[in-house]
Design an enzyme around this catalytic site. Structure first.
Site, PDB file in Angstrom:
ATOM      1  N   GLU A  10       0.803  -1.217   0.000  1.00  0.00           N
ATOM      2  CA  GLU A  10       0.000   0.000   0.000  1.00  0.00           C
ATOM      3  C   GLU A  10       0.842   1.277   0.000  1.00  0.00           C
ATOM      4  OE1 GLU A  10      -2.849  -0.474   3.167  1.00  0.00           O
ATOM      5  OE2 GLU A  10      -3.941  -1.961   2.003  1.00  0.00           O
ATOM      6  N   LYS A  17     -15.859  -1.879   1.000  1.00  0.00           N
ATOM      7  CA  LYS A  17     -15.103  -2.331  -0.171  1.00  0.00           C
ATOM      8  C   LYS A  17     -16.108  -2.970  -1.116  1.00  0.00           C
ATOM      9  CE  LYS A  17     -10.800  -3.578   2.301  1.00  0.00           C
ATOM     10  NZ  LYS A  17     -10.140  -4.668   3.065  1.00  0.00           N
TER      11      LYS A  17
HETATM   12  P1  PGA Z   1      -6.792  -6.292   1.463  1.00  0.00           P
HETATM   13  O1  PGA Z   1      -6.180  -5.489   2.680  1.00  0.00           O
HETATM   14  O2  PGA Z   1      -7.172  -5.366   0.390  1.00  0.00           O
HETATM   15  O3  PGA Z   1      -5.694  -7.239   1.082  1.00  0.00           O
HETATM   16  O4  PGA Z   1      -8.003  -7.026   2.009  1.00  0.00           O
HETATM   17  C1  PGA Z   1      -6.664  -4.251   3.114  1.00  0.00           C
HETATM   18  C2  PGA Z   1      -7.361  -4.351   4.459  1.00  0.00           C
HETATM   19  O5  PGA Z   1      -7.312  -5.385   5.155  1.00  0.00           O
HETATM   20  O6  PGA Z   1      -7.994  -3.378   4.858  1.00  0.00           O
HETATM   21 ZN    ZN Z   2      -8.619  -4.398   6.891  1.00  0.00          ZN
END
Ligand code: PGA
Ligand code: ZN
Length: 426
Positions: free
Chosen positions: A211, A340
């Site tokens: 990230e 998400k």
């Molecule tokens: P991920 O990680 O996109 O690999 O799920 C981000 C998070 O856990 O917030």
């Molecule tokens: Zn998370």
């Protein structure tokens, strides 16, 4: 015929920021209105997420999405032909019906996410409105808000080769007047932090994780991370203008056999984990904790939410699923939703989760996945949903494109009054 009816849905296998395949879906309507959306993918995923369709063959170590491309073109396109993209719910219901499993185990959550988002963009194109306006319209939101960025400046857990147990150590700008000011202040602290970490933990600290946050070798304790972050804030002259946040992503250091958590070489029961967090929030300006406990543990998460005066976010806990958010509300588990879109697999599914959260006084933070592309729809979703918070890592182009989009939106909206700030207004 209005011209908004879907004529074609196409897809292509592209690459995300990790050089892993993902889907790019294009929806085109009868009048030629177009929407194109890239699908993000997680690594540190929750077990209740919509199911991703991956080829499982040798190519790309099984991560190819040719099957999903075929599903879009052969199954989704004929089923959606004629559906009006201005009726986002009709598009998403059709995807859900076509799948029939409730979790997109048949057509793939990546297939549905890409199609749903591309339809949303095609509607914005046809209506000739910015995407965030279309988001607000579909979600029934009156306000649009520029979000506070949660900057993941030091990485651990599943997403980086550090020894830190928590996945993300975040800076939260608290005293900014605008998004532009918040991201500038965050950037300055990020540079300063790089210098500090290099001096204390060596050059390799500047290597970044998935990230875009630093990865200091030998750093094992979140307190070290917080001390460095706060020292950098101080050095920049920003005093108390930043709070701290973490994504513990605790499912990933939880042992389902024993029910305990392994952190910094120690084993903790769930009750002891509450003490760990209590200690951190008492010592540091730690104001936001994501996934403090295992994704199945609603009751200890509720006890922690009750005890700490802190934002508690459910990511793997809720997986952007309205039913799991409802379960959280009933249990008193967490007080914020991490949103998400691909966890639930459709735009309206995610917006319903946000609505359930907001109606029950839960905050909403719109989030990237570790696998992203520079497609900046995430920024528009955050603004249009009036979420007030976004996390999209810190550096790397696929992250900064979200910030650049937010800067553009803020400039176009003009004046002030659109930046929510931290702490969020209640
Ligand atoms: P991920 O990680 O996109 O690999 O799920 C981000 C998070 O856990 O917030
Ligand atoms: Zn998370």
């Amino acid at each position: 015929m209005s011209g908004f009816e879907i004529r074609t849905v196409g897809a292509r296998e592209i690459l995300d920021c990790r050089l892993e395949p993902t889907l790019r879906v294009t929806v085109e309507t009868d009048a030629g209105f177009r929407g194109r959306a890239d699908v993000p993918a997680g690594r540190s995923t929750g077990s209740h997420e919509a199911v991703e369709l991956r080829d499982g063959e040798d190519r790309f170590r099984g991560r190819g999405v040719r099957t999903a491309v075929g599903t879009v073109e052969e199954t989704v396109a004929p089923a959606l032909a004629g559906t009006d993209v201005r009726d986002q719910r009709a598009v998403d219901d059709a995807l859900r019906d076509l799948d029939g499993t409730g979790r997109f185990a048949e057509i793939g959550g990546n297939t549905s996410t890409g199609t749903s988002l591309a339809a949303l963009k095609a509607a914005a194109d046809g209506l000739d409105v910015p995407l965030h306006e279309r988001v607000a319209d579909v979600a029934g939101r009156e306000e649009v808000t520029l979000p506070v960025p949660f900057l993941d400046v030091i990485e651990g857990g599943e997403l980086a080769a550090t020894e830190l147990g928590f996945q993300e150590h975040q800076l939260i700008p608290t005293n900014a007047e605008s998004f532009a000011e918040a991201i500038r202040m965050g950037a300055e602290v990020y540079y300063e932090l790089g210098d500090r970490l290099e001096a204390a933990y060596g050059d390799a600290s500047r290597n970044v994780g998935v990230e875009g946050g630093y990865t200091p070798p030998g750093m094992t304790d979140p307190r070290e991370a917080f001390d460095e972050m706060l020292a950098a804030v101080e050095e920049c002259g920003y005093g108390d203008s930043f709070a701290l946040g973490i994504d513990a992503a605790a499912t990933h250091f939880h042992d389902p056999e024993t029910g305990t958590y392994s952190l910094m070489g120690e084993t903790h029961t769930p009750a002891e984990m509450i003490d760990v967090y209590d200690d951190l929030t008492s010592t540091y300006p730690l104001e936001s904790i994501e996934d403090p406990l295992d994704e199945a543990d609603f009751s200890t998460t509720a006890a922690l939410t009750e005890r700490l005066d802190c934002q508690v976010i459910g990511d793997d806990l809720f997986v952007t699923n309205p039913e799991r958010v409802e379960r959280g509300v009933e249990a008193g588990a967490a007080n914020a939703l991490l949103l998400k879109v691909n966890q639930v697999g459709t735009v309206t599914g995610a917006f319903d989760a946000a609505a359930t959260a907001s109606e029950n006084g839960y905050a909403v933070q719109v989030s990237e996945r570790s696998g992203q592309t520079p497609d900046p729809w995430l920024a528009d979703v955050a603004v249009g949903l009036d979420a007030g918070q976004i996390k999209t890592g810190v550096t790397r182009g696929e992250r900064t494109e979200q910030y650049n989009r937010l800067l553009g939106i803020e400039e176009r909206l003009g004046g002030d009054g659109h930046y929510g700030g931290w702490p969020p207004a209640t």
